[in-house]
Write a protein that holds these residues in place. Sequence first.
Motif, PDB file in Angstrom:
ATOM      1  N   GLY A   1      16.614   3.207 -10.373  1.00 22.12           N
ATOM      2  CA  GLY A   1      15.595   2.592  -9.500  1.00 22.12           C
ATOM      3  C   GLY A   1      14.459   1.803 -10.391  1.00 22.12           C
ATOM      4  O   GLY A   1      14.167   2.534 -11.414  1.00 22.12           O
ATOM      5  N   GLU A   2      14.266   0.684  -9.941  1.00 21.01           N
ATOM      6  CA  GLU A   2      13.103  -0.152 -10.753  1.00 21.01           C
ATOM      7  C   GLU A   2      12.053  -0.782 -10.049  1.00 21.01           C
ATOM      8  O   GLU A   2      12.254  -1.106  -8.873  1.00 21.01           O
ATOM      9  N   GLY A   3      10.892  -0.601 -10.581  1.00 25.25           N
ATOM     10  CA  GLY A   3       9.897  -1.119  -9.739  1.00 25.25           C
ATOM     11  C   GLY A   3       8.745  -2.049 -10.586  1.00 25.25           C
ATOM     12  O   GLY A   3       8.432  -1.669 -12.000  1.00 25.25           O
ATOM     13  N   LEU A   4       8.174  -2.945 -10.064  1.00 22.95           N
ATOM     14  CA  LEU A   4       7.304  -3.749 -10.927  1.00 22.95           C
ATOM     15  C   LEU A   4       5.961  -3.789 -10.320  1.00 22.95           C
ATOM     16  O   LEU A   4       5.831  -3.551  -8.803  1.00 22.95           O
ATOM     17  N   SER A   5       4.981  -4.184 -10.814  1.00 23.77           N
ATOM     18  CA  SER A   5       3.493  -4.255 -10.516  1.00 23.77           C
ATOM     19  C   SER A   5       3.545  -5.726  -9.659  1.00 23.77           C
ATOM     20  O   SER A   5       4.458  -6.727  -9.780  1.00 23.77           O
ATOM     21  N   GLU A   6       2.619  -5.982  -8.978  1.00 21.18           N
ATOM     22  CA  GLU A   6       2.487  -7.284  -8.255  1.00 21.18           C
ATOM     23  C   GLU A   6       2.795  -8.465  -8.987  1.00 21.18           C
ATOM     24  O   GLU A   6       3.224  -9.501  -8.739  1.00 21.18           O
ATOM     25  N   ASP A   7       1.826  -8.181 -10.217  1.00 25.37           N
ATOM     26  CA  ASP A   7       2.160  -9.401 -11.153  1.00 25.37           C
ATOM     27  C   ASP A   7       3.253  -9.422 -12.198  1.00 25.37           C
ATOM     28  O   ASP A   7       3.404 -10.248 -12.983  1.00 25.37           O
ATOM     29  N   GLN A   8       3.920  -8.569 -11.999  1.00 19.10           N
ATOM     30  CA  GLN A   8       5.237  -8.079 -12.595  1.00 19.10           C
ATOM     31  C   GLN A   8       5.270  -8.085 -14.199  1.00 19.10           C
ATOM     32  O   GLN A   8       5.859  -8.239 -14.784  1.00 19.10           O
TER      33      GLN A   8
ATOM     34  N   LYS B   1      -6.379  -6.325 -19.234  1.00 19.73           N
ATOM     35  CA  LYS B   1      -7.243  -5.695 -18.082  1.00 19.73           C
ATOM     36  C   LYS B   1      -8.020  -4.443 -18.198  1.00 19.73           C
ATOM     37  O   LYS B   1      -7.685  -3.822 -19.305  1.00 19.73           O
ATOM     38  N   SER B   2      -8.793  -4.178 -17.118  1.00 15.02           N
ATOM     39  CA  SER B   2      -9.594  -2.840 -17.255  1.00 15.02           C
ATOM     40  C   SER B   2      -8.524  -1.853 -17.362  1.00 15.02           C
ATOM     41  O   SER B   2      -7.615  -1.776 -16.790  1.00 15.02           O
ATOM     42  N   SER B   3      -8.993  -0.483 -17.877  1.00 15.62           N
ATOM     43  CA  SER B   3      -8.074   0.679 -17.489  1.00 15.62           C
ATOM     44  C   SER B   3      -7.819   0.981 -16.109  1.00 15.62           C
ATOM     45  O   SER B   3      -6.838   1.368 -15.670  1.00 15.62           O
ATOM     46  N   VAL B   4      -8.758   0.567 -15.132  1.00 16.03           N
ATOM     47  CA  VAL B   4      -8.730   0.846 -13.733  1.00 16.03           C
ATOM     48  C   VAL B   4      -7.679  -0.121 -13.124  1.00 16.03           C
ATOM     49  O   VAL B   4      -6.637   0.460 -12.364  1.00 16.03           O
ATOM     50  N   GLU B   5      -7.548  -1.375 -13.648  1.00 17.18           N
ATOM     51  CA  GLU B   5      -6.358  -2.521 -13.048  1.00 17.18           C
ATOM     52  C   GLU B   5      -5.360  -1.891 -13.706  1.00 17.18           C
ATOM     53  O   GLU B   5      -4.348  -2.116 -12.979  1.00 17.18           O
ATOM     54  N   LEU B   6      -5.183  -1.681 -15.105  1.00 15.66           N
ATOM     55  CA  LEU B   6      -3.769  -1.175 -15.479  1.00 15.66           C
ATOM     56  C   LEU B   6      -3.223  -0.123 -14.906  1.00 15.66           C
ATOM     57  O   LEU B   6      -2.179   0.019 -14.576  1.00 15.66           O
ATOM     58  N   ALA B   7      -4.200   0.954 -14.721  1.00 16.29           N
ATOM     59  CA  ALA B   7      -3.911   2.227 -13.945  1.00 16.29           C
ATOM     60  C   ALA B   7      -3.146   1.918 -12.510  1.00 16.29           C
ATOM     61  O   ALA B   7      -2.126   2.545 -12.175  1.00 16.29           O
TER      62      ALA B   7
ATOM     63  N   LEU C   1       0.184   0.139 -12.944  1.00 13.40           N
ATOM     64  CA  LEU C   1       1.311   1.436 -13.209  1.00 13.40           C
ATOM     65  C   LEU C   1       1.612   2.081 -11.921  1.00 13.40           C
ATOM     66  O   LEU C   1       2.831   2.424 -11.747  1.00 13.40           O
ATOM     67  N   LYS C   2       0.277   2.734 -11.136  1.00 19.21           N
ATOM     68  CA  LYS C   2       0.680   3.426  -9.914  1.00 19.21           C
ATOM     69  C   LYS C   2       1.835   2.523  -9.005  1.00 19.21           C
ATOM     70  O   LYS C   2       2.819   2.924  -8.607  1.00 19.21           O
ATOM     71  N   GLU C   3       1.462   1.297  -8.885  1.00 19.92           N
ATOM     72  CA  GLU C   3       2.281   0.366  -8.226  1.00 19.92           C
ATOM     73  C   GLU C   3       3.723   0.229  -8.585  1.00 19.92           C
ATOM     74  O   GLU C   3       4.345   0.258  -7.480  1.00 19.92           O
TER      75      GLU C   3
END
Length: 131
Positions: free
Chosen positions: A29-36, A59-65, A68-70
Motif C-alpha cells: 500500500g502506498e500513501g502520499l502527503s496532501e502536497d504529494q 518545511k518546519s520539523s512539525v510540518e514535515l512530521a 510523514l504522519k499523513e
Amino acid sequence: MNELEELLSKLGTELDKPLPQVEVPTVEGEGLSEDQMVRVTVSGGQVSDIAIDPRSLRKSSVELADDLKEAMNAALVAHADALMVAMQADATDPSTLNTDLDAIAGEASRSLTEYLDLMTQMMESTAAKEG
C-alpha cells in the motif's frame, strides 16, 4: 459398525485434524502527503520505503512530521484495503460452503432416520417376543 457410528467416527477424525495454516498474502500500500511531497510504502505490514521530496526539507520539523504522519496513515489504510481484497479473493465461497453443509446435514439426517428406524424395529421385535 452401523452408518451412524461410521459418521460419528469420521466426524471425530475430522475434528482431530489440525486446522490448515492460513497464509497471509503479501500486499503493498502506498500513501502520499496532501502536497504529494512525501510518499510512504507499506509492504507485508512493514514500512518498506519512504521518499521525501527535497523541497519538503524547507518545511518546519512539525510540518514535515505532519506530512510523514499523513503519508504513513494513508499507506496503512491502502495496505489494509489491499490485504482485505487479497484475503477475500482466497476465501471460501459462501454458497459452496452452504451447499457442502446442506449435504452433510442431509446425510446426517438420513443416517439418524435409519438408526431410529432400526431402534424402533428392535423395540417392536422385543415387545412382540415378550408378548
